[in-house]
Design an enzyme around this catalytic site. Structure first.
Site, PDB file in Angstrom:
ATOM      1  CG  HIS A 151      -0.346   0.285   2.525  1.00 17.28           C
ATOM      2  ND1 HIS A 151      -0.046  -0.714   3.433  1.00 17.28           N
ATOM      3  CD2 HIS A 151       0.023   1.437   3.130  1.00 17.28           C
ATOM      4  CE1 HIS A 151       0.468  -0.178   4.525  1.00 17.28           C
ATOM      5  NE2 HIS A 151       0.526   1.124   4.355  1.00 17.28           N
ATOM      6  CG  ASP A 201      -0.101  -4.089   2.702  1.00 16.77           C
ATOM      7  OD1 ASP A 201       0.088  -3.559   1.589  1.00 16.77           O
ATOM      8  OD2 ASP A 201      -0.201  -3.424   3.754  1.00 16.77           O
ATOM      9  CB  SER A 215       3.371   1.755   6.233  1.00 25.98           C
ATOM     10  OG  SER A 215       2.224   1.922   7.018  1.00 25.98           O
TER      11      SER A 215
END
Length: 391
Positions: free
Chosen positions: A131, A161, A235
């Site tokens: 993402h 992911d 992230s």
């Protein structure tokens, strides 16, 4: 007679005052009597002799530091900056809308985002979250030493992911790889990343739980839960242990509608990262087993109605025509209770176990169609890439 009494009274007062003065003088200066000072007995009050001691923990050990672990791991954590061009329709003036005399107009703008990544080999392989780079037109990577370069996408796996990037730079720092299957609740972990653009930020916490799933973040979930602070920009960054070895890739943080900090973050375990990376580098994508239907967990009411009891099970909510399961006779509404002789506890459990199988394997699927039990042998095929969940 009166003068004798006055003299005696004066004399005794003088003697008392003299004795008191002599006692005080000898107490303060015992050397006047020729005595030598003695050492303090073992049971004497501690405050009579000041003692200086080093600052130690309650166990007598020096206070711990994770500086060596950070120095070992942090250089391999990079900042990722992405940009993409977005075309959007502009708002039409109300007066033009009223008379209908207008043409739709559009404008283009550059949307930027940031994240983190981890260098895992000297060839320039970087692991990050899918993402973080999804839809990006350009990806720039900044190293801890300040070097900046464009990165290319090697492969993506939306089902977990994860994404793999390639960086063409020499003399790269490499993250030491650890193991996630040996992590225990209570182990100390450190999160390293680029939160809010503050590069090389380190936060510390513990492993709060392992094997977390059913969070709706990815198709295949087996997260490490931690209370180490994870924020926007973390992230794709590293979750390391106290030795500085990589144990996970930071992915998400629980943030309820209140917006307040929850102290609950999630990381993809490094064992899963290692497997996905190896398949993307060797095959270009991740190969997973597939039967062709979508399972769903049973509600308490459905379990009571179907009488599943302790056996558990999942229901089939969707199935693709001409898929292996459809050809074998599975239909929407069927109850699936077993796979290869082992009970099925949840939809996530079934999907993960089937995905771990190799195309060509044959599985035994057990369950019920209405009240009629079935036991089917189904050949596993490769999961179609277009089914990958997009985030």
């Amino acid at each position: 007679m009166q003068s004798a009494r006055v003299f005696m009274s004066f004399f005794f007062r003088a003697v008392v005052v003299g004795l008191a003065a002599a006692f005080l003088l000898v107490w303060w200066k015992p050397a006047l009597l020729g005595a030598t000072p003695t050492s303090r007995p073992a049971d004497a009050p501690a405050q009579s002799i000041p003692v200086t001691t080093p600052t130690l923990t309650s166990h007598g050990a020096a206070l711990p530091s994770f500086a060596d672990a950070v120095a070992r791991a942090a250089p391999a954590v990079v900042n990722i900056y992405t940009a993409r061009v977005v075309t959007e329709r502009t708002q039409t003036a109300p007066i033009d809308q009223l008379f209908g005399d207008y043409w739709p107009s559009y404008r283009r703008r550059v949307e930027r985002s940031l994240g983190s990544g981890v260098i895992i080999d000297q060839a320039g392989t970087i692991v990050t979250n899918q993402h973080v780079i999804a839809g990006a037109d350009s990806i720039r990577v900044q190293l801890s030493d300040g070097r900046i370069a464009e990165a290319a996408i090697t492969g993506q796996d939306p089902d977990t992911d994860l994404a793999i990037l390639h960086l063409s730079i020499d003399k790269l720092p490499v993250m030491p790889m650890g193991r996630s299957d040996t992590l225990r609740v209570g182990d100390i972990v450190l999160a390293i990343g680029n939160p809010y653009g503050l590069s090389q930020t380190v936060t510390q916490g513990i492993v709060s739980a392992t094997g977390r799933g059913q969070l709706g973040l990815a198709t295949f979930e087996n997260f490490i839960q931690t209370d180490a602070a994870i924020n926007l920009g973390n992230s794709g960054g590293a979750l390391i242990d106290a030795n500085g070895d990589l144990v996970g890739i930071n992915t998400a943080v629980l943030n309820r509608a209140s917006g307040g900090p929850e102290g609950i973050g999630f990381a993809i375990p490094v064992n899963l990262v290692r497997g996905v990376t190896e398949q993307i580098l060797s095959k270009g994508h991740v190969v997973r087993g597939w039967l062709g239907f979508m399972p769903q967990d049973l509600s308490p009411e459905q379990s009571a109605q179907l009488g599943t009891g302790a056996d558990g099970g999942v229901t089939v909510v969707n199935i693709l025509v001409k898929s292996p399961a459809f050809e074998a006779g599975v239909r929407p509404g069927d109850l699936v209770t077993g796979l290869n002789g082992e009970p099925v506890r949840s939809a996530q459990d079934l999907v993960s176990r089937v995905a771990a199988l190799a195309p060509g394997d044959t599985v035994d699927l057990g369950g019920r169609h209405a009240r009629q039990p079935f036991a089917l042998k189904i050949q596993v095929i490769e999961r179609p890439t277009h089914l990958a969940q997009q985030h």
